[in-house]
Design an enzyme around this catalytic site. Structure first.
Site, PDB file in Angstrom:
ATOM      1  N   LYS A  78       0.844  -1.196   0.000  1.00  0.00           N
ATOM      2  CA  LYS A  78       0.000   0.000   0.000  1.00  0.00           C
ATOM      3  C   LYS A  78       0.878   1.245   0.000  1.00  0.00           C
ATOM      4  O   LYS A  78       1.901   1.273   0.707  1.00  0.00           O
ATOM      5  CB  LYS A  78      -0.882  -0.039   1.252  1.00  0.00           C
ATOM      6  CG  LYS A  78      -1.904   1.067   1.377  1.00  0.00           C
ATOM      7  CD  LYS A  78      -2.725   0.900   2.666  1.00  0.00           C
ATOM      8  CE  LYS A  78      -3.882   1.863   2.745  1.00  0.00           C
ATOM      9  NZ  LYS A  78      -4.712   1.655   3.962  1.00  0.00           N
ATOM     10  N   SER A 157      -9.710   1.436   2.865  1.00  0.00           N
ATOM     11  CA  SER A 157      -8.883   2.267   2.021  1.00  0.00           C
ATOM     12  C   SER A 157      -7.784   1.497   1.267  1.00  0.00           C
ATOM     13  O   SER A 157      -7.236   2.034   0.304  1.00  0.00           O
ATOM     14  CB  SER A 157      -8.212   3.344   2.867  1.00  0.00           C
ATOM     15  OG  SER A 157      -7.321   2.772   3.791  1.00  0.00           O
ATOM     16  N   SER A 181      -9.861  -0.910   7.040  1.00  0.00           N
ATOM     17  CA  SER A 181      -9.260  -0.797   5.700  1.00  0.00           C
ATOM     18  C   SER A 181      -8.531  -2.018   5.179  1.00  0.00           C
ATOM     19  O   SER A 181      -8.140  -2.036   4.012  1.00  0.00           O
ATOM     20  CB  SER A 181      -8.306   0.383   5.661  1.00  0.00           C
ATOM     21  OG  SER A 181      -9.050   1.556   5.496  1.00  0.00           O
TER      22      SER A 181
HETATM   23  N1  GLN Z   1     -13.213   3.602   6.327  1.00  0.00           N
HETATM   24  C1  GLN Z   1     -12.662   4.063   7.569  1.00  0.00           C
HETATM   25  C2  GLN Z   1     -12.358   5.532   7.478  1.00  0.00           C
HETATM   26  O1  GLN Z   1     -12.621   6.085   6.473  1.00  0.00           O
HETATM   27  C3  GLN Z   1     -11.430   3.292   7.915  1.00  0.00           C
HETATM   28  C4  GLN Z   1     -10.267   3.639   7.072  1.00  0.00           C
HETATM   29  C5  GLN Z   1      -9.060   2.868   7.472  1.00  0.00           C
HETATM   30  O2  GLN Z   1      -9.155   1.837   8.123  1.00  0.00           O
HETATM   31  N2  GLN Z   1      -7.915   3.397   7.115  1.00  0.00           N
HETATM   32  O3  GLN Z   1     -11.870   6.115   8.396  1.00  0.00           O
END
Ligand code: GLN
Length: 493
Positions: A78, A157, A181
């Site tokens: 990532k 994400s 994420s």
């Molecule tokens: N979808 C969640 C957010 O937008 C988690 C994102 C993540 O785990 N980085 O904060």
């Protein structure tokens, strides 16, 4: 010749050692697959030259019998992990040209054991999102499709990592999980992803989003492959004071271990009003598979669950507003000049951050401000302690793990939710954020396909540092479901 990209990571590892093919052949097969899959937009940087050099070095070590645990295995990372000399952007305009001079602890662990970097994967900007639509480099397209119409999101994400693994562009990938994420994109893409216990992996060198919630973890196509990757990613690191100084078990041994007598909790508060029937059915099937393997399923209560999502979006945005203060046009990345330093800050940050990131900085700054700190931030922290207590009480009462759906739905279409109120998107995280708030490990394992042929995930939540329990239970579900493979439309259309 067999398709080398269709192997599991464990199969490729063993075949490399038996010299059935070379690391260079393995990496070339993956680089060719990546070149054919550009319409997925899974990668923001392909590192073919670096991959070949790493594979050649791996072949030398394999020849000498000095293979590391991941020798010669092509992985993607990532774009939130700093990679020395390799551009790292967090998929933000503000870091678009940032080339770190250091390597994150987790990726350094991977390379030390011989893994090969094939590219940096797309993600939501600064990991803020659940669909990979907030990336400065555009959305990732899921390898899965509902018929042939509108492209679907891969989840977020870590959407690029999940899509790359599901599309056989790499054998595994590193992601991060602040509120879901890793687990939610794993569920949407029909693969396995684990967020380890907070402190299991070092956060050093990972672009920070919300430091008390962020954790790194692996994606792979099987539970065993995730176990193999986590063993190398995890471990103590003096550079991260929140990183636990505990030995890392051989997680692979837990795959296939008996789950007889384990007590698996089914939390009644996760049965949300209006929940889709197919999610309910998936959950019941999951409980049945575990029961068939000798585990005991028990209804449990986690009463503070309804408060987790609002509390998460206060804690996460507060920490983000503080972490992102460092992008000021002075130390990193983009600088837009102004008449004085204040104007330079303002212009740089206005131009450098996307809409979702700006929204979160504003929200986070507000909940931390003198007048509202007690009403929002302090309150959210208290709620967080209560959420953790709910879990502690269940574990103290003898529960070994908790089974829930990973997400309230299968993947949705690109644009379907991002067009709406942001809260629509936040609701995706309803089953995953509790785990980060309590610092627990959580795995998502494919649970089957929905009526449209799209993958659904089941989540298992464990006691702190009991990732082995999750691998053992996850393997039972995997055995029952089998592997889910997307139709390879991107190669032909
Ligand atoms: N979808 C969640 C957010 O937008 C988690 C994102 C993540 O785990 N980085 O904060």
């Amino acid at each position: 010749m067999t398709d080398l990209t269709a192997l599991t990571l464990a199969q490729a590892r063993d075949a490399l050692r038996r010299k059935e093919f070379s690391a260079i052949e393995l990496v070339d097969a993956h680089l060719a697959a990546i070149a054919k899959a550009r319409k997925l937009n899974a990668f923001v940087l392909e590192t073919a030259d670096c991959a070949r050099a790493m594979a050649r070095a791996a072949d030398e070590r394999l020849a000498k019998g000095e293979a590391g645990a991941l020798e010669g295995l092509p992985l993607s990372v990532k774009d939130l992990f700093c990679t020395e000399g390799v551009r790292t952007t967090a998929c933000s305009h503000i870091l678009e040209n940032f080339v770190p001079t250091y390597e994150s602890a987790v990726t350094a662990n991977l390379w030390r054991e011989g893994a090969v970097l094939v590219g940096k994967t797309n993600n939501d900007e600064f990991a803020m999102g659940s669909s990979n639509e907030t990336s400065y480099f555009g959305p990732v397209v899921s390898p899965w499709r509902r018929g042939t119409e509108t492209p679907l999101v891969p989840g977020g994400s870590s959407g690029g990592s999940a899509a790359a693994v599901a599309a056989n562009l790499c054998l595994g990938a590193a992601g991060t999980d602040t509120g879901g994420s890793i687990r939610q994109p794993a569920a949407f893409c029909g693969i396995v992803g684990i967020k380890p216990t907070y402190g299991r992996c070092s956060r050093w060198g990972i672009v920070a989003f919300a430091s008390s919630l962020d954790q790194a973890g692996p994606f792979a196509r099987t539970v065993r492959d995730c176990a193999i990757l986590l063993r190398t990613m995890a471990g103590h690191d003096a550079k991260d004071t929140t990183c636990a100084n505990l030995p890392v078990p051989d997680y692979e041994k837990a795959v296939g271990a008996s789950v007889k007598g384990m007590r698996v909790g089914i939390p009644r508060e996760y049965r949300m009003p209006g929940m889709a029937v197919e999610i309910e059915t998936l959950w019941q099937r999951g409980a049945q598979w575990l029961a068939d393997a000798g585990a005991q399923t028990v209804e449990i209560s986690l009463p503070r669950t309804p408060y987790a999502l609002p509390a998460y979006y206060i804690v996460a945005t507060a920490e983000a507003s503080s972490n992102l203060a460092r992008y000021d046009g002075v130390r990193y990345g983009l600088r837009v000049p102004g008449r004085d330093v204040i104007e330079m800050y303002e212009r740089t940050r206005a131009a450098g951050f996307g809409k979702e990131v700006r929204r979160r900085i504003m929200l986070g700054t507000y909940v931390l401000s003198a007048g509202y700190y007690d009403a929002y931030y302090l309150r959210a922290q208290k709620v967080r302690a209560l959420i953790k207590r709910d879990f502690d009480e269940c574990f103290a009462a003898g529960i070994d793990a908790i089974l829930t759906p990973t997400a309230p739905s299968a993947a949705f279409a690109i644009g379907e939710k991002s067009r709406l109120d942001p809260v629509e998107m936040y609701l995706n995280d309803v089953f995953t954020v509790t785990v980060n708030m309590a610092g627990l490990p959580g795995i998502s394992v494919p649970g089957g396909l929905d009526a449209h042929g799209l993958p659904l995930g089941l989540q298992l939540i464990g006691r702190p540092f009991a990732e082995e329990t999750l691998f053992a239970l996850g393997a039972v579900i995997e055995q029952a479901v089998g592997r889910l493979t997307p139709p390879r439309w991107w190669e032909t259309s």
